[in-house]
Design a protein around this motif. Sequence first.
Motif, PDB file in Angstrom:
ATOM      1  N   SER A 160       0.825  -1.213   0.000  1.00  0.00           N
ATOM      2  CA  SER A 160       0.000   0.000   0.000  1.00  0.00           C
ATOM      3  C   SER A 160       0.854   1.255   0.000  1.00  0.00           C
ATOM      4  N   GLY A 161       2.106   1.120   0.461  1.00  0.00           N
ATOM      5  CA  GLY A 161       2.958   2.286   0.628  1.00  0.00           C
ATOM      6  C   GLY A 161       2.726   3.014   1.934  1.00  0.00           C
ATOM      7  N   TYR A 162       1.668   2.627   2.660  1.00  0.00           N
ATOM      8  CA  TYR A 162       1.328   3.267   3.939  1.00  0.00           C
ATOM      9  C   TYR A 162       1.150   4.784   3.782  1.00  0.00           C
ATOM     10  N   ASP A 163       0.797   5.205   2.588  1.00  0.00           N
ATOM     11  CA  ASP A 163       0.672   6.641   2.341  1.00  0.00           C
ATOM     12  C   ASP A 163      -0.763   7.062   2.068  1.00  0.00           C
ATOM     13  N   ARG A 164      -1.714   6.140   2.255  1.00  0.00           N
ATOM     14  CA  ARG A 164      -3.114   6.482   2.006  1.00  0.00           C
ATOM     15  C   ARG A 164      -3.999   5.913   3.105  1.00  0.00           C
TER      16      ARG A 164
END
Length: 284
Positions: A160-164
Amino acid sequence: MSISCSVVSYHNSPDQIADVLRSISATPGIALTLVDNSRDDSLAAVAQQYGARYIHRPDNPGFGAAHNIAIREAIAAESTYHMVVNPDVSFGPEVIPGLLAYMEAHPDTGLVMPDIRYPDGRRQHLCKLLPHPGDLLVRRFVPALYRLSGRLDTYEMRRSGYDRTMQVPALSGCFMFLRTSVLKKTGGFDERYFMYLEDVDLSRRVGRVARTVYYPAVSITHAYQKGSYKSSILLTRHIRSAVRYFNKWGWFIDPERAAVNRAALRALEGARQAVDHAPVADGK
């Protein structure tokens, strides 16, 4: 609207407790409770300094059971939100208002967790799928194999990238911002877990009636000691909790786990594809 909060301590230093209580009390009006499972009551003075109610439980009933003391009071008092916060956490004054604003804007959300960082600024990957026995076994005892197989990235939702903002099946108990009306439906922590996996169990029960969300717009700092990697006593407690968890929810056959995890991964893939196919500005 009201917010309550509980912190459970077990022989934490006065300075560490002062850090977390200072972080919480920076937001006015929070009904703050420190439940101290330590043998002595030396933290009472720190609690008084930051306006926290102090409850001493030298019998040490466990992490979840101690938090439940405050959770039951929050439900009885009809608190709007209740926060579960670890004693090794600190954060800025923007965190609680940010999480509150998200919850107010999303009434279908029952639990939200912020972005979580190590003291050196590195991100902690604490968004997880509901665990399979193999996840816990291989991740703990053969971590290199688990990482190389790609399962670590999947289990911790790293792609997910942990950015959303995203819906997550299992959120960490180090910082939980909960809707109290949802806690009234689900109950608090299952006290059969002395420590470990009680947060997964609660996330799963909340997820049956409301959304469980990771919200990266605000960040906290978490020392995150990984005690069961350093102590045989804590490792034994972790194993016991795992056995209790899988006895309760199912070991290798758990249709709900499969459905919940599949939905979470499908949502992540949909979000990734939406980003990949988004129009790119021409820079003019």
